[in-house]
Design a protein around this motif. Structure first.
Motif, PDB file in Angstrom:
ATOM      1  N   SER A  73     -44.080 -44.194 -41.945  1.00 58.66           N
ATOM      2  CA  SER A  73     -43.354 -42.934 -41.898  1.00 58.66           C
ATOM      3  C   SER A  73     -42.831 -42.659 -40.501  1.00 58.66           C
TER       4      SER A  73
ATOM      5  N   ILE B 157     -38.421 -39.984 -42.723  1.00 58.54           N
ATOM      6  CA  ILE B 157     -37.951 -41.174 -43.429  1.00 58.54           C
ATOM      7  C   ILE B 157     -39.196 -42.000 -43.703  1.00 58.54           C
TER       8      ILE B 157
ATOM      9  N   ARG C 293     -41.087 -45.261 -45.648  1.00 59.51           N
ATOM     10  CA  ARG C 293     -41.021 -46.553 -46.345  1.00 59.51           C
ATOM     11  C   ARG C 293     -42.353 -46.711 -47.045  1.00 59.51           C
TER      12      ARG C 293
ATOM     13  N   LYS D 202     -40.742 -52.383 -51.744  1.00 62.80           N
ATOM     14  CA  LYS D 202     -40.693 -51.261 -50.818  1.00 62.80           C
ATOM     15  C   LYS D 202     -39.533 -50.341 -51.167  1.00 62.80           C
ATOM     16  N   GLU D 203     -39.759 -49.041 -50.953  1.00 61.18           N
ATOM     17  CA  GLU D 203     -38.722 -48.048 -51.191  1.00 61.18           C
ATOM     18  C   GLU D 203     -38.585 -47.168 -49.952  1.00 61.18           C
ATOM     19  N   THR D 204     -37.407 -46.615 -49.786  1.00 59.04           N
ATOM     20  CA  THR D 204     -37.145 -45.691 -48.689  1.00 59.04           C
ATOM     21  C   THR D 204     -36.959 -44.303 -49.273  1.00 59.04           C
TER      22      THR D 204
ATOM     23  N   CYS E 232     -31.287 -45.025 -41.489  1.00 59.15           N
ATOM     24  CA  CYS E 232     -31.642 -45.944 -42.587  1.00 59.15           C
ATOM     25  C   CYS E 232     -30.746 -47.177 -42.572  1.00 59.15           C
TER      26      CYS E 232
ATOM     27  N   ASN F   7     -31.697 -49.653 -39.949  1.00 60.39           N
ATOM     28  CA  ASN F   7     -32.897 -50.398 -40.338  1.00 60.39           C
ATOM     29  C   ASN F   7     -32.673 -51.273 -41.571  1.00 60.39           C
TER      30      ASN F   7
ATOM     31  N   TYR G 113     -31.951 -50.479 -44.657  1.00 53.12           N
ATOM     32  CA  TYR G 113     -32.441 -49.998 -45.934  1.00 53.12           C
ATOM     33  C   TYR G 113     -31.230 -49.824 -46.839  1.00 53.12           C
TER      34      TYR G 113
ATOM     35  N   VAL H 244     -31.737 -45.146 -50.548  1.00 56.76           N
ATOM     36  CA  VAL H 244     -32.554 -44.055 -50.029  1.00 56.76           C
ATOM     37  C   VAL H 244     -32.770 -43.063 -51.163  1.00 56.76           C
TER      38      VAL H 244
END
Length: 147
Positions: free
Chosen positions: A44, A61, A63, A72-74, A102, A105, A107, A110
């Motif tokens: 986090s 944000i 993960r 994994k989810e954001t 995001c 990184n 991702y 979201v």
């Protein structure tokens, strides 16, 4: 100009600090914090949003590992703008800064939950490009796909 400052404390210190500050009223979506904290399967990052050295809001944000989907989810949670700064486009700026973070990184998707009664937040997320993907109790699950 607003600044997006990463708040580098442990999760417990962050939650304690936020809820004990007189300047911050109650977070929205705080239930997600508890859920993620109990599972312990998350990474986090809490961000403070500051304008002219004055705190205007916060966002997290997160993960986390989804056990059912085995990936994994954001998630964005704890989106909060202090009362005196609302209706001044800070919510939009906060969300766009978060989505940029995001994207940096890498991702791709979201997620967030929004209370069905919080029409202002729903409209903000929809305007930015989030779409409803499901319902959970009194919340809509929404997601945003980063290109």
């Amino acid at each position: 100009m607003i600044e997006f400052i990463k708040y580098n404390n442990t999760y417990k210190e962050i939650v304690k600090g936020i809820y004990n500050k007189e300047t911050l009223d109650k977070f929205t979506n705080s239930g997600i914090y508890i859920y993620v904290y109990i599972l312990g399967l998350f990474k986090s990052s809490i961000y403070l949003v500051v304008h002219n050295q004055e705190l205007i809001g916060t966002i997290a944000i997160i993960r986390k590992f989804n056990i059912r989907k085995l990936k994994k989810e954001t998630w964005i949670a704890g989106v909060h703008i202090l009362q005196k700064f609302r209706r001044q486009s800070y919510g939009t700026k906060l969300m766009l800064l978060s989505l940029n973070e995001c994207e940096k990184n890498r991702y791709k998707i979201v997620n967030l939950y929004v209370d069905k009664d919080n029409i202002a937040a729903y409209r903000l997320y929809e305007k930015i490009g989030f779409t409803i993907t499901g319902t959970y109790k009194s919340y809509w699950k929404m997601h945003y796909i980063i290109n």
